[in-house]
Enzyme design. Structure first.
Site, short mmCIF file in Angstrom:
data_model
loop_
_atom_site.label_atom_id
_atom_site.label_comp_id
_atom_site.label_asym_id
_atom_site.label_seq_id
_atom_site.Cartn_x
_atom_site.Cartn_y
_atom_site.Cartn_z
N HIS A 198 39.88 44.86 37.11
CA HIS A 198 39.35 44.15 38.29
C HIS A 198 38.18 43.30 37.82
CE1 HIS A 198 38.12 44.26 42.73
NE2 HIS A 198 37.00 43.84 42.15
N CYS A 202 30.37 41.74 45.97
CA CYS A 202 29.87 43.05 46.41
C CYS A 202 28.55 42.85 47.13
CB CYS A 202 29.67 43.96 45.21
SG CYS A 202 28.81 45.49 45.63
N ASN A 248 36.04 37.01 43.36
CA ASN A 248 36.97 37.74 42.51
C ASN A 248 37.77 36.74 41.70
OD1 ASN A 248 37.48 40.88 43.42
ND2 ASN A 248 36.56 39.68 45.03
N ARG A 284 40.74 43.43 51.39
CA ARG A 284 39.70 44.47 51.32
C ARG A 284 38.44 43.91 50.64
NH1 ARG A 284 36.33 46.79 47.94
NH2 ARG A 284 37.95 46.80 46.33
N ASP A 285 38.52 43.67 49.34
CA ASP A 285 37.33 43.23 48.61
C ASP A 285 36.91 41.83 49.06
OD1 ASP A 285 35.25 43.44 46.83
OD2 ASP A 285 36.43 43.01 45.04
N HIS A 306 35.51 39.88 38.31
CA HIS A 306 34.89 38.87 39.17
C HIS A 306 34.58 37.63 38.32
CE1 HIS A 306 33.95 41.04 43.05
NE2 HIS A 306 34.62 41.91 42.33
#
Lengths: 312, 312
Positions: free
Chosen positions: A210, A243, A252, A16-17, A212
């Site tokens: 979460h 993002c 990430n 996803r990310d 990065h």
């Protein structure tokens, strides 16, 4: 020194990310191969995609198919991101185990990324909760608070504001909340302070961190969050991701580096790191031309690494 | 949570640990420019080279000249590495502020890298101490214990063995001791445990931590060491370096990333990070073709970064 936890979960969010922020569109069969191999490597929580309109993120248009596949794998906890009620309805219909609703603590980032104010997201979570309860589905709702440590658009985000949003999400019916350093602005001291404060509000409902690696601090931040009692961490294989609305954000926390750090400290993640590295090599081939991150794939495991992976 | 220190020192070891492990031989005038600019950027401790035979490390043959230059700069604490008594005599003659004597806790690494057993190094430190005391020089002696967290040749190195070597160095007359993860085998939990145990033995004489970023953990390890009371860290600009006798080891903690992490946590290092980044860009040009590391140079400082550098 507070004892470190015995077990942690690495939630794989690369599908996803990771994939949403790169150009390459990975075919569905590759994603299925990824999910299968990640599960074989011992990963037990995977965010397989996002229920957003396909015109916005064509890379993730096959999310329903991936949820259906992932749910066939034993003991796999299947998450999806949902930006709104419509997405939530699809997640409920597909019986996803968890839907993550992103809220940006930064108003500016919220408008740019979600086209909603944070208050509007909270209101949407209340509607999702009503829909979930009416449906009888067991899908958990996680309010994921992004830009919790600052934002490239707005700059500083006050911790008190983050905590207020967190309380609002819980009040609106979120089962869990998590904090994300969407753009790589966190440092270990800030992480420890904010997660400790958040834990006082949310207790065990504070479920995930979460990070990065934009400025190389992802793993230091994980170590700080561990000391604040966090036992679940988002990460992406090969550290892919970022993002699109947060310029400069790249990478990430890398799943394999994180799995190594935790295992080397004696914390069980259930992950077979050799298998995860083999999967990384395959994904790197599939994503040829894209930038992958991380260090373990190059350095290899230390001679002293003796942790035995226990599959959950 | 133990409070983090208000101030830390980043000891720049790029001119020694960095340059000794790369092919490019930097001309003396470039090194002088580097030292001058690092001092202008607020760095106050620099390891300028190593008194080893020029045939072994031609890159560092100009160490005496660099010590002489560095000593002209105000408030600069000038260190050199010395592998033996002969090197120590040169350091004393040049009035270096500190000489670092490397000892490998791993016997295998010690023989490969220093061609001496650890016990022989301890005996040499006793001779250095006698020479220092006889000379009247103020040069401090630091026993730097390498492979303190394991070794690519030998594998595991027992913490008790490391601590025993540390005690022996102090008994032999070392003024200070430090611990180095020469090959990137440390993790934050191991760092915290070993540094806490070492501090019980050496107290304030435990002066420095030296981490490599081989597996991405250098900054996480710094954060762990901070919590064990360490306030001085070796690092190299652009993360250059590694150990030629430790296959797979690559990259020290990057000075600029470390300076950022500390400053962002409110810890004063006296370093002007913008200036340090400008210097990194120049050094990167000088070392064209060599691999530099670190993340801050690419990502830039966060919008929220507001720490003002105070020059010491």
């Amino acid at each position: 020194m507070a004892p470190l936890p015995q077990r942690c979960v690495i939630r794989e969010v690369g599908l996803r990310d990771g994939l949403q922020s790169i150009q390459t569109v990975l075919p569905t069969e590759r994603k299925i191969e990824w999910i299968r191999a990640a599960h074989e490597a011992g990963q037990r929580e995977i965010e397989v995609g996002s229920f957003v309109p396909a015109r916005l993120l064509p890379q993730l248009a096959d999310t329903a198919e991936l949820v259906a596949y992932a749910k066939t794998l034993p003991d796999l906890f299947v998450s999806v991101l949902v930006p709104n009620l419509k997405g939530a309805e699809r997640a409920l219909e597909m019986q996803a185990d968890l839907m993550l609703v992103p809220l940006s603590a930064s108003e500016a980032h919220s408008l740019a990324n979600l086209r909603k104010t944070p208050d509007e997201v909270v209101a949407e979570v209340a509607r999702m909760r009503a829909a979930r309860d009416a449906s009888g589905a067991k899908t958990l709702i996680e309010g994921g608070i992004g830009t919790a440590f600052g934002c490239t658009l707005q700059g500083r985000v006050e911790p008190a504001e983050v905590l207020r949003r967190m309380q609002a999400l819980l009040d609106a019916g979120a089962d869990r909340v998590s904090l994300a350093d969407t753009v790589g602005y966190a440092n270990p001291a800030a992480v420890r302070a904010l997660f400790e404060a958040a834990r006082e509000i949310a207790g065990e409902r504070l479920c995930c961190a979460h990070f990065h690696d934009t400025r190389g601090l992802a793993l230091a931040n994980v170590y700080a969050a561990l000391q604040a009692g966090v036992t679940r961490f988002d990460a992406t294989l090969g550290g892919i991701g970022g993002c699109p609305h947060a310029p400069g954000a790249s990478g990430n926390a890398s799943s394999e580096d994180l799995a190594f750090m935790l295992a080397d400290m004696g914390i069980d993640t259930g992950i077979d790191i050799e298998r995860l590295l083999a999967l990384r090599a395959r994904v790197a081939q599939w994503l040829e031309g894209e930038t992958l991150h991380g260090t373990l794939w190059r350095a290899g495991l230390p001679k002293t690494f003796g942790a035995i992976a226990h599959h959950a």
